[in-house]
Design an enzyme around this catalytic site. Structure first.
Site, PDB file in Angstrom:
ATOM      1  N   ASP A  12       0.826  -1.220   0.000  1.00 45.24           N
ATOM      2  CA  ASP A  12       0.000   0.000   0.000  1.00 45.24           C
ATOM      3  C   ASP A  12       0.855   1.264   0.000  1.00 45.24           C
ATOM      4  OD1 ASP A  12      -2.461  -1.354   0.087  1.00 45.24           O
ATOM      5  OD2 ASP A  12      -2.415  -1.496   2.275  1.00 45.24           O
ATOM      6  N   ARG A  92      -0.807   2.946  15.659  1.00 46.57           N
ATOM      7  CA  ARG A  92      -1.102   4.018  14.699  1.00 46.57           C
ATOM      8  C   ARG A  92      -0.916   5.424  15.251  1.00 46.57           C
ATOM      9  NH1 ARG A  92       0.165   0.491  11.205  1.00 46.57           N
ATOM     10  NH2 ARG A  92      -1.492  -0.675  10.216  1.00 46.57           N
ATOM     11  N   ASP A 121      -7.785   1.680  10.325  1.00 43.14           N
ATOM     12  CA  ASP A 121      -6.506   2.383  10.423  1.00 43.14           C
ATOM     13  C   ASP A 121      -6.596   3.819   9.918  1.00 43.14           C
ATOM     14  OD1 ASP A 121      -4.915   0.519  11.710  1.00 43.14           O
ATOM     15  OD2 ASP A 121      -4.478  -0.570   9.865  1.00 43.14           O
ATOM     16  N   SER A 171      -2.080  -9.167   3.723  1.00 38.45           N
ATOM     17  CA  SER A 171      -1.791  -7.830   4.216  1.00 38.45           C
ATOM     18  C   SER A 171      -1.419  -7.992   5.684  1.00 38.45           C
ATOM     19  CB  SER A 171      -3.030  -6.944   4.061  1.00 38.45           C
ATOM     20  OG  SER A 171      -2.829  -5.758   4.787  1.00 38.45           O
TER      21      SER A 171
HETATM   22  N1  ARG Z   1      -8.360  -5.316  12.112  1.00 35.15           N
HETATM   23  C1  ARG Z   1      -7.201  -4.822  12.787  1.00 35.15           C
HETATM   24  C2  ARG Z   1      -7.437  -3.450  13.307  1.00 35.15           C
HETATM   25  O1  ARG Z   1      -8.299  -2.772  12.822  1.00 35.15           O
HETATM   26  C3  ARG Z   1      -5.943  -4.973  11.986  1.00 35.15           C
HETATM   27  C4  ARG Z   1      -5.660  -4.034  10.872  1.00 35.15           C
HETATM   28  C5  ARG Z   1      -4.278  -4.244  10.402  1.00 35.15           C
HETATM   29  N2  ARG Z   1      -4.009  -3.989   9.055  1.00 35.15           N
HETATM   30  C6  ARG Z   1      -3.480  -4.887   8.195  1.00 35.15           C
HETATM   31  N3  ARG Z   1      -2.954  -4.405   7.123  1.00 35.15           N
HETATM   32  N4  ARG Z   1      -3.497  -6.160   8.375  1.00 35.15           N
HETATM   33  O2  ARG Z   1      -6.774  -3.012  14.221  1.00 35.15           O
END
Ligand code: ARG
Length: 396
Positions: A12, A92, A121, A171
């Site tokens: 990404d 984050r 995110d 991912s």
């Molecule tokens: N579902 C999780 C969250 O919202 C993980 C998101 C992580 N992103 C990824 N690219 N796998 O915190």
């Protein structure tokens, strides 16, 4: 336009560099924040520069992440929907903060992140960015272009961007608190995640035949030592990821409710997080009274929902954290955990100032509790129920 892009080195964010240059003719600087993801950071730097970044910055934030984010999650027993230790969610706001610092220092007018418009995110980045630097513009190339993962891979290959299409099947977001694994065949909730998706977790057939016992020492709710050896939290966590994973413990596969209203199948491996949160919950039961425990659960749920939904910088978080810290003053002691074939059993605990009083609970003649007090207590406790049936005759 000069853009500071939060850069993980993944698909990404790599396509984002190229796209920012193409679409906005922007100067792009990239920032990679080390929150314990065990990557080759030199390779990431190279990838960034090869993809067209003007400059690349690296920030080691492992200690800060452990001390200011992970420790709070442990004290809050932070598990979103009772399952997810919030690993990505916690990282984050920290990454966003580091990006903002560099953006302001380097005279950028824009900050960017590689999040899609489908996930949580984006909220975590956007909200933190705008809290810390309300004057910077925010761009999210993947969201804006509305590209799918396949299209991104195609775009990257077409422009000769240095990505690994095979690795990009999943991912993955990783830090010392856990690894989130999404996409590929995992989108079918019926399909078991393949072992190659995991880093710490060994398949059960390959885990040791003998159980391993560990002792975790907590001070004021925060882990400070493993098997009697004092160590910084970030090291303790990384060590537990290895030990737990080796015994096949730390697997999470659940259907998660995203803030945007989508359900998603989320797979995580988080050995240290699960061991530490469960051990902490256990030690709290040894120390805190039931009224505090009961009320803290409400605060914990709110805490997890706030962190999950990107509101780390919201003022309510300070109030919740203040409550939690107040409860942790006496949560000091040790917990014994036995790891074996995918399980982590708590087999013992001791606290410095337990509310557990052996002299009162004991069934031996040493007991300090005068059980005759029970008779009248029992009458009063049941009084209302008793009166109810007195009016109606006995319960049939
Ligand atoms: N579902 C999780 C969250 O919202 C993980 C998101 C992580 N992103 C990824 N690219 N796998 O915190």
């Amino acid at each position: 336009m000069k853009v500071a892009l939060a850069y993980s080195g993944g698909l990404d964010t790599t396509v984002s560099i190229k796209w920012l240059k193409e679409k906005y003719n922007a100067e792009v600087i990239t920032i990679t924040v080390d929150v314990g993801q065990e990557e080759n950071f030199e390779e990431i730097q190279e990838r960034s520069l090869k993809s067209g970044a003007l400059e690349h910055y690296f920030v080691d934030a492992k200690k800060k992440f452990a001390e200011e984010y992970v420790s709070r999650c442990i004290k809050a027993n932070g598990l979103y929907e009772g399952a997810y230790p919030l690993s990505s969610a916690l990282s984050r706001p920290l990454i966003a903060e580091e990006v903002v610092k560099i953006a302001l220092r380097e005279g950028c007018d824009t900050v960017a992140h590689g999040c899609t418009g489908k996930g949580n995110d984006q909220l975590r980045f956007d909200i933190t960015f705008s809290a810390l630097a309300p004057n910077l513009k925010i761009i999210a190339p993947v969201r804006e272009w509305n590209m799918s993962r396949d299209q991104e891979i195609e775009y990257a290959l077409k422009h000769g961007l240095p990505i690994n299409p095979k690795k990009s099947r999943f991912s993955i977001d990783e830090n010392l608190w856990g690894r989130s694994i999404e996409a590929g065949e995992l989108e079918d909730p019926w399909i078991e995640p393949p072992w190659e998706a995991f880093k710490y977790l060994k398949p059960l057939e390959e885990t040791p035949e003998t159980p391993k016992e560990i002792v975790i020492r907590f001070e004021k709710g925060v882990p400070v030592a493993l098997d009697g050896v004092k160590m910084p939290l970030e090291e303790l966590v990384m060590e537990l990821n290895k030990i737990g994973g080796m015994h096949g413990y730390g697997y999470i596969d659940h259907i998660e409710d995203r803030v945007v209203g989508l359900k998603s199948r989320e797979v995580y491996e988080a050995p240290a997080a699960l061991i530490l949160i469960n051990a902490h919950i256990d030690l709290e039961k040894m120390v805190l009274g039931r009224r505090t425990l009961e009320f803290k659960k409400i605060i914990e749920e709110k805490w997890a929902n706030m962190v999950y939904s990107g509101l780390w910088v919201d003022p309510l978080m300070n109030a919740l954290n203040a409550f939690i810290d107040e409860t942790q003053k006496e949560v000091s002691g040790e917990v014994r955990v036995k790891l074996y074939k995918g399980s982590a059993r708590i087999v013992g605990r001791r606290a410095e100032k337990p509310l557990y009083h052996e002299e009162f609970i004991t069934y031996t003649s040493k007991s300090l509790f005068d059980q005759r007090a029970g008779e009248y207590f029992s009458k009063l406790w049941g009084l209302e129920t008793h009166l109810w049936y007195m009016r109606r005759g006995s319960r049939r």
